[in-house]
Design an enzyme around this catalytic site. Sequence first.
Site, PDB file in Angstrom:
ATOM      1  N   HIS A  85       0.853  -1.268  -0.094  1.00 22.81           N
ATOM      2  CA  HIS A  85      -0.049  -0.120   0.205  1.00 22.81           C
ATOM      3  C   HIS A  85       0.765   1.414   0.013  1.00 22.81           C
ATOM      4  CE1 HIS A  85      -3.162  -2.305   0.353  1.00 22.81           C
ATOM      5  NE2 HIS A  85      -3.514  -2.423   1.438  1.00 22.81           N
TER       6      HIS A  85
ATOM      7  N   HIS B 131      -9.742   1.849   0.990  1.00 25.09           N
ATOM      8  CA  HIS B 131      -9.631   0.564   1.794  1.00 25.09           C
ATOM      9  C   HIS B 131     -10.585   0.622   2.932  1.00 25.09           C
ATOM     10  CE1 HIS B 131      -7.828  -2.774   3.690  1.00 25.09           C
ATOM     11  NE2 HIS B 131      -6.702  -2.720   2.904  1.00 25.09           N
TER      12      HIS B 131
ATOM     13  N   GLU C 286     -11.808  -4.085  -2.316  1.00 19.93           N
ATOM     14  CA  GLU C 286     -11.015  -3.066  -2.825  1.00 19.93           C
ATOM     15  C   GLU C 286     -10.695  -3.296  -4.581  1.00 19.93           C
ATOM     16  OE1 GLU C 286      -7.246  -3.093  -0.384  1.00 19.93           O
ATOM     17  OE2 GLU C 286      -8.536  -4.715   0.559  1.00 19.93           O
TER      18      GLU C 286
END
Length: 344
Positions: free
Chosen positions: A109, A178, A309
């Site tokens: 991420h 997220h 996601e």
Amino acid sequence: MAEVKREVFGRMPPEEGGGEVEKFVLQSDSVRVEILSLGCIIAALETRGRDGRFADIVLGFDTLEGYMSKHPFFGAVVGRVANRIAKGRFVVDGKEYQLFLNNGPNSLHGGARGFDKVLWSPQVVPNGVCFFRLSPNGEEGYPGELKVWVTYTLNGSELAINYRAQSSKTTPVNLTNHAYFNLAGQGSPDIYDHEISIAADSYLPVDDTKIPTGEVAAVQGTGFDLRQPVELGKHLRKFHLDGFDHNFCLLPGRARRLVARARHPPTGRTMEVHSTQPGLQFYTGNNLDGSLKGKGAATYPKHSAFCLETQHWPDAVNQPHFPSTLLLPGEEYDHTTWFCFSTA
């Protein structure tokens, strides 16, 4: 039409620059959303149940302090590259780049200080808010200066998130939100009574560090076949699964299409996800452990929320047969995901 309000949510600590964090409230007759200028975080999302009552269906914190402490990306936009890059390494134009390793042997991420941990510049737009940020060349090890726009708009019962980016050098880009959902209301103990379906004929098996093995496997005859709705708790028990944290390979093409549906029969709350993205990471909150104090002093134990996601496939920059995440100078990254809320 949605009403848009802005207010001060807090101030970043001095070591983080001391900037003001704003909260934007988007409200229609059927949906109310709160979004922060820190990390473009969806801090609250209220929808009606069958009884007409509103409930907040995303996990998060009441104060800025919660979001400044370590947490699992609650509600945030993650990037420059969402999901995992194996060993935090990739090669572009013959040059190897090394990223910070923040997920075992991999980069996750965006690295140590990804897009979720920084202030964005907001601008109110019709029915919503647009956030802009300039990611400098070399930030977290990534090449190129990247301009990024994330726009949230609310039209009736539909929340749209549009992601756009332009780079001065060839760089991988993969953006998603997220948010952790529980359609019974955040703070509810689990998601076992939710029905889930995902419109995918294949998924990506992973190794023990959650990196795709390279195989694109058919869901047919496996616990990953979610093409018809399944009740999550029963399904996990039937297939002896600890939970999901996997990429589902969506139908190819850049058109908007329905990719997933979640329903909570006791309240009737239903959420459809539509997207232009090639993949969907379905995550069932396997690493939540009840240690975080959330909104209203709620605790968030394992399997108390799920994430849908929409994104490119994990580690695509190192797997040439996956859809490419490389953005070239002069090109534009442009993807949209829509969350549509109803009762059934």
